[in-house]
Design a protein around this motif. Sequence first.
Motif, short mmCIF file in Angstrom:
data_model
loop_
_atom_site.label_atom_id
_atom_site.label_comp_id
_atom_site.label_asym_id
_atom_site.label_seq_id
_atom_site.Cartn_x
_atom_site.Cartn_y
_atom_site.Cartn_z
N PHE A 101 -9.58 67.67 31.50
CA PHE A 101 -10.30 66.49 31.04
C PHE A 101 -10.83 65.63 32.17
N GLY A 102 -10.44 65.91 33.40
CA GLY A 102 -10.90 65.09 34.50
C GLY A 102 -9.85 64.96 35.58
N SER A 103 -9.99 63.94 36.40
CA SER A 103 -9.11 63.74 37.55
C SER A 103 -8.30 62.46 37.38
N VAL A 104 -7.07 62.49 37.90
CA VAL A 104 -6.17 61.34 37.82
C VAL A 104 -5.97 60.77 39.21
N TYR A 105 -6.11 59.44 39.32
CA TYR A 105 -5.98 58.74 40.60
C TYR A 105 -4.87 57.69 40.52
N LYS A 106 -4.28 57.42 41.67
CA LYS A 106 -3.31 56.33 41.75
C LYS A 106 -4.07 55.02 41.89
N GLY A 107 -3.73 54.05 41.05
CA GLY A 107 -4.32 52.73 41.14
C GLY A 107 -3.27 51.73 41.59
N ILE A 108 -3.65 50.83 42.49
CA ILE A 108 -2.71 49.84 43.03
C ILE A 108 -3.14 48.45 42.60
N LEU A 109 -2.25 47.75 41.89
CA LEU A 109 -2.53 46.40 41.42
C LEU A 109 -2.24 45.38 42.52
N ASP A 110 -2.62 44.15 42.28
CA ASP A 110 -2.47 43.10 43.29
C ASP A 110 -1.02 42.86 43.69
N VAL B 262 -0.50 52.18 38.76
CA VAL B 262 -0.98 52.72 37.50
C VAL B 262 -1.65 54.06 37.79
N ALA B 263 -1.81 54.87 36.74
CA ALA B 263 -2.56 56.12 36.85
C ALA B 263 -3.90 55.93 36.14
N VAL B 264 -4.98 56.30 36.81
CA VAL B 264 -6.32 56.15 36.25
C VAL B 264 -6.93 57.53 36.07
N LYS B 265 -7.25 57.85 34.81
CA LYS B 265 -7.89 59.14 34.52
C LYS B 265 -9.39 58.93 34.37
N LYS B 266 -10.15 59.65 35.20
CA LYS B 266 -11.61 59.60 35.13
C LYS B 266 -12.06 60.87 34.42
N THR C 23 -16.15 57.05 31.46
CA THR C 23 -15.01 56.80 30.59
C THR C 23 -13.74 56.91 31.41
N LEU C 24 -12.97 55.83 31.46
CA LEU C 24 -11.77 55.75 32.28
C LEU C 24 -10.59 55.28 31.44
N LEU C 25 -9.44 55.88 31.66
CA LEU C 25 -8.23 55.54 30.93
C LEU C 25 -7.13 55.21 31.93
N CYS C 26 -6.40 54.14 31.67
CA CYS C 26 -5.38 53.65 32.61
C CYS C 26 -4.00 53.76 31.95
N TYR C 27 -3.08 54.46 32.63
CA TYR C 27 -1.74 54.70 32.10
C TYR C 27 -0.67 54.18 33.05
N GLU C 28 0.57 54.25 32.53
CA GLU C 28 1.72 54.04 33.41
C GLU C 28 1.66 55.06 34.54
#
Length: 324
Positions: A38-47, A52-56, A113-118
């Motif tokens: 379905f796409g690629s998952v990236y590590k997202g860093i909050l302030d 979080v995990a971000v699926k593109k 379309t982007l989805l943000c997970y734990e």
Amino acid sequence: MAAGGITIENLPKELPLDTFNKLTNNFSQDRLQGTGAFGSVYKGILDDGGLVAVKKLAENAPVPHDQVFATEVQNIMVLEHENIVKLLAFCREAQNRLVQISGRHIIAEITETLLCYEFFPNGSLEKNLFGDQSTDWETRFKIIKGICNGIHFLHTLPLPVLHLGLKPQNILLDEKMTPKIGDFGFSRIFGKDQTRKNTQSIVGSVGYMAPEYLYKGEISARSDIYSLGLIIMEISTREKNTSSPVQKHARNYIEGVKKSWTLEKIISEYTELEEQEHGFDQVAGCINIGLKCVEIDQHKRPTIQMVLDMLNAIPMDEEVSLPV
């Protein structure tokens, strides 16, 4: 890179694309965690340093963006269960982009379309199943129970949810090795009185699809039970389901488990359980449950409630209290 003061506690349900760019450092390669159908998952860093995990979603995903978005956001976002991945936020934003079509460059409107997970530091179940540093049996047994609890939750909702894409890559492990079922791109919401349905589009995980789904397009709760059975066997035997795009079904793997995994083999493979009263019984019991779940005749497979009943009937070793 700052993300506008966003933390897990105040994370909005819908975020602009620019915020996702900041969270992932413009989807840089060093943030890439993995790539799937379905796409690629990236590590997202909050302030605040939270992750979080971000699926593109990929433009050529096997299921259209609209369907994945509707399934995951409108249906799955409201689910709350210890063994289901929590969808935190999403983005659906159109942008004009220069693309090449038939050798010509044109400006086209592309919807991101982007989805943000734990975020799960221990990664997927697949990464923890095999290898020299494989997970101990006690943890494996708890993982099996957690996955089954998650499926039971989905299958017994007022409008049941069929996952239809169960495989070790789609089960994530938190810091306590608690399993969380994720990736609902293939899932279907079933009507209250529906027991089965036929579909023209056969999409799913090679080697984990039930035969009636693979060959007839027929889906039901028993489709998930088949996939669950294979996962239970993989967890219990520490042997990988070796199905391939050429051999889409898992019958060779199943027959190998049925033939090879006798009590003698369990004892030889799990020598660390010699001092536990019920360790070998637990492994044998889980393998037996897995084999029941992968019956070719779907009507012979247990329901998820029956699977849980069988798991709960397996004897547990008593906790030994250490002297203070």
